[in-house]
Structures are given as C-alpha cells and as structure tokens.
Design a protein around this motif. Sequence first.
Motif, PDB file in Angstrom:
ATOM      1  N   ARG A  86      68.926  51.646  51.347  1.00 51.31           N
ATOM      2  CA  ARG A  86      67.779  50.524  51.192  1.00 51.31           C
ATOM      3  C   ARG A  86      66.264  50.041  50.592  1.00 51.31           C
ATOM      4  O   ARG A  86      65.650  50.787  51.761  1.00 51.31           O
ATOM      5  CB  ARG A  86      68.557  49.514  52.266  1.00 51.31           C
ATOM      6  CG  ARG A  86      70.234  49.306  52.875  1.00 51.31           C
ATOM      7  CD  ARG A  86      69.870  49.130  54.382  1.00 51.31           C
ATOM      8  NE  ARG A  86      69.079  49.607  54.881  1.00 51.31           N
ATOM      9  CZ  ARG A  86      69.152  48.958  56.296  1.00 51.31           C
ATOM     10  NH1 ARG A  86      69.940  47.567  56.761  1.00 51.31           N
ATOM     11  NH2 ARG A  86      67.994  49.482  57.359  1.00 51.31           N
ATOM     12  N   VAL A  87      67.134  49.233  49.494  1.00 54.12           N
ATOM     13  CA  VAL A  87      64.954  48.924  50.046  1.00 54.12           C
ATOM     14  C   VAL A  87      65.114  47.893  49.646  1.00 54.12           C
ATOM     15  O   VAL A  87      66.495  47.156  49.551  1.00 54.12           O
ATOM     16  CB  VAL A  87      64.558  49.603  47.378  1.00 54.12           C
ATOM     17  CG1 VAL A  87      66.358  48.737  46.678  1.00 54.12           C
ATOM     18  CG2 VAL A  87      63.660  49.261  47.633  1.00 54.12           C
ATOM     19  N   CYS A  88      63.643  47.019  49.892  1.00 60.66           N
ATOM     20  CA  CYS A  88      63.166  46.231  50.175  1.00 60.66           C
ATOM     21  C   CYS A  88      63.024  45.214  48.673  1.00 60.66           C
ATOM     22  O   CYS A  88      61.891  45.736  48.352  1.00 60.66           O
ATOM     23  CB  CYS A  88      61.996  46.003  51.127  1.00 60.66           C
ATOM     24  SG  CYS A  88      61.648  43.880  51.563  1.00 60.66           S
ATOM     25  N   ILE A  89      63.631  44.401  48.664  1.00 53.46           N
ATOM     26  CA  ILE A  89      63.049  43.663  47.195  1.00 53.46           C
ATOM     27  C   ILE A  89      62.151  42.344  47.074  1.00 53.46           C
ATOM     28  O   ILE A  89      62.912  42.020  48.234  1.00 53.46           O
ATOM     29  CB  ILE A  89      64.401  43.256  46.292  1.00 53.46           C
ATOM     30  CG1 ILE A  89      65.146  44.793  46.073  1.00 53.46           C
ATOM     31  CG2 ILE A  89      64.037  41.839  45.031  1.00 53.46           C
ATOM     32  CD1 ILE A  89      66.133  44.386  45.618  1.00 53.46           C
ATOM     33  N   PRO A  90      60.807  42.774  47.138  1.00 51.04           N
ATOM     34  CA  PRO A  90      59.982  41.358  47.600  1.00 51.04           C
ATOM     35  C   PRO A  90      60.482  40.078  46.976  1.00 51.04           C
ATOM     36  O   PRO A  90      61.134  40.016  45.800  1.00 51.04           O
ATOM     37  CB  PRO A  90      58.668  41.736  46.866  1.00 51.04           C
ATOM     38  CG  PRO A  90      58.805  43.318  46.680  1.00 51.04           C
ATOM     39  CD  PRO A  90      60.897  43.718  46.196  1.00 51.04           C
ATOM     40  N   PRO A  91      60.249  39.013  47.657  1.00 45.02           N
ATOM     41  CA  PRO A  91      60.839  37.224  46.924  1.00 45.02           C
ATOM     42  C   PRO A  91      60.593  37.148  45.980  1.00 45.02           C
ATOM     43  O   PRO A  91      61.877  36.758  44.927  1.00 45.02           O
ATOM     44  CB  PRO A  91      60.287  36.797  48.312  1.00 45.02           C
ATOM     45  CG  PRO A  91      60.037  37.582  49.090  1.00 45.02           C
ATOM     46  CD  PRO A  91      59.413  38.910  48.745  1.00 45.02           C
ATOM     47  N   SER A  92      59.438  37.629  45.539  1.00 45.23           N
ATOM     48  CA  SER A  92      59.321  37.121  44.453  1.00 45.23           C
ATOM     49  C   SER A  92      60.081  37.594  43.093  1.00 45.23           C
ATOM     50  O   SER A  92      60.035  36.885  42.087  1.00 45.23           O
ATOM     51  CB  SER A  92      57.296  37.201  43.427  1.00 45.23           C
ATOM     52  OG  SER A  92      57.513  39.136  43.704  1.00 45.23           O
ATOM     53  N   LEU A  93      59.985  39.329  43.329  1.00 46.40           N
ATOM     54  CA  LEU A  93      60.769  39.561  42.431  1.00 46.40           C
ATOM     55  C   LEU A  93      62.763  39.308  42.783  1.00 46.40           C
ATOM     56  O   LEU A  93      63.304  39.039  41.597  1.00 46.40           O
ATOM     57  CB  LEU A  93      61.430  40.669  42.798  1.00 46.40           C
ATOM     58  CG  LEU A  93      60.194  41.827  41.774  1.00 46.40           C
ATOM     59  CD1 LEU A  93      60.080  43.489  42.057  1.00 46.40           C
ATOM     60  CD2 LEU A  93      59.425  41.767  40.065  1.00 46.40           C
ATOM     61  N   ARG A  94      63.313  39.165  43.622  1.00 47.02           N
ATOM     62  CA  ARG A  94      64.834  38.241  44.203  1.00 47.02           C
ATOM     63  C   ARG A  94      64.561  37.017  43.821  1.00 47.02           C
ATOM     64  O   ARG A  94      65.419  36.523  42.862  1.00 47.02           O
ATOM     65  CB  ARG A  94      64.618  38.407  45.519  1.00 47.02           C
ATOM     66  CG  ARG A  94      64.397  39.701  46.373  1.00 47.02           C
ATOM     67  CD  ARG A  94      65.780  39.497  47.867  1.00 47.02           C
ATOM     68  NE  ARG A  94      64.599  38.658  48.950  1.00 47.02           N
ATOM     69  CZ  ARG A  94      63.802  38.785  49.562  1.00 47.02           C
ATOM     70  NH1 ARG A  94      63.650  39.957  49.974  1.00 47.02           N
ATOM     71  NH2 ARG A  94      63.581  37.430  50.520  1.00 47.02           N
ATOM     72  N   LYS A  95      63.772  36.006  43.627  1.00 49.03           N
ATOM     73  CA  LYS A  95      63.217  34.317  42.575  1.00 49.03           C
ATOM     74  C   LYS A  95      63.469  35.147  41.240  1.00 49.03           C
ATOM     75  O   LYS A  95      64.734  34.511  40.883  1.00 49.03           O
ATOM     76  CB  LYS A  95      62.437  33.803  42.550  1.00 49.03           C
ATOM     77  CG  LYS A  95      61.818  32.365  42.405  1.00 49.03           C
ATOM     78  CD  LYS A  95      60.809  31.826  42.835  1.00 49.03           C
ATOM     79  CE  LYS A  95      61.226  30.297  42.011  1.00 49.03           C
ATOM     80  NZ  LYS A  95      59.730  30.079  42.658  1.00 49.03           N
ATOM     81  N   HIS A  96      62.973  35.955  40.889  1.00 45.23           N
ATOM     82  CA  HIS A  96      63.162  36.274  39.260  1.00 45.23           C
ATOM     83  C   HIS A  96      64.171  36.290  39.069  1.00 45.23           C
ATOM     84  O   HIS A  96      64.772  35.966  37.901  1.00 45.23           O
ATOM     85  CB  HIS A  96      61.771  37.065  38.923  1.00 45.23           C
ATOM     86  CG  HIS A  96      62.396  37.428  37.521  1.00 45.23           C
ATOM     87  ND1 HIS A  96      62.274  37.172  36.835  1.00 45.23           N
ATOM     88  CD2 HIS A  96      63.016  39.340  37.050  1.00 45.23           C
ATOM     89  CE1 HIS A  96      62.568  38.043  35.286  1.00 45.23           C
ATOM     90  NE2 HIS A  96      62.781  38.928  35.570  1.00 45.23           N
ATOM     91  N   ALA A  97      65.146  37.436  39.678  1.00 51.47           N
ATOM     92  CA  ALA A  97      66.520  37.781  39.321  1.00 51.47           C
ATOM     93  C   ALA A  97      67.253  36.778  39.142  1.00 51.47           C
ATOM     94  O   ALA A  97      69.360  36.904  39.737  1.00 51.47           O
ATOM     95  CB  ALA A  97      66.659  38.892  39.909  1.00 51.47           C
TER      96      ALA A  97
END
Length: 143
Positions: A86-97
């Motif tokens: 698993r990769v942890c996706i930072p909140p800012s990138l989750r928000k962008h997508a």
Amino acid sequence: MLLGEYEHSIDVKGRLAMPSKFREELGNKFIITKGLDGCLSVYDMEQWKKLVEKLSALPSTSKEVRANTRFILAGACESECDKQGRVCIPPSLRKHAGLEKDAIITGVGSRAEIWDAAKWNEYNEANEENINELAEQLSGLGI
C-alpha cells in the motif's frame, strides 16, 4: 511499461494498494503528483528525473511554463509501498483527485494514474463519444 486498469479502495488512513505489476515497474521509491484531468500521476524515479529535466529546460520567463512547473512539482511527493503493497496518499493529493473510497489505478505507458472511480467512469463516458475524433487527431500526429 505500465498497462492496465485496477480497482482498489482507499482506507481511512489514505492508503491505497498498488497493483503488484506496478510495484515491480515503479521500484522501491516513486513520485506521486497532481495529474491532468483530475487524477494523480505516478512516476518511477527515472521517468520523474526526465520530466524534471524537460521542465527545467523550458524558459522560466513564460507565465505558462511557471504555472505548469508549479502545478507538477509543488504537489509532488516521494512515496514507497509498505510491506502490504500500500502507498499512503497525502491529503492534499487526495483532495486534488477527489479520492475518498473507490479508486482506479491505470497504467498509461511511462506512468500510472490514480483516479476516483466515479471520475474515471465519467471521463471514459465523455471520451467514448469522441473516440473517432480523438483517433483522427492521433492519426494527424503519425500514430
């Protein structure tokens, strides 16, 4: 080469399972950044270095170049998969997508893309109507 389409869910900690074929191609460390069309782009370190070199060679006096460089580089983060893949996706990138629960990971040759599943479906539906027009445009590029 990264190819295919895989469905996975994002857990409450923002972790997403990366397909095993992609983990092999991307290596131990890779870059996740904002992508176009509302997705995230994932690059292995070699492809990332090539992209950064190309961006660095562009004239920084151009407003468009500065905007694109900021868009791609400022949101980028170096990532790696945990022991469970698993990769942890930072909140800012989750928000962008717009990533919340269901995600689609696609391979598009030199990079992978991470999409919110609903956005991916909308994107595909919108482009299915124009596929012949898109094919003609590619034909004009010699493809």
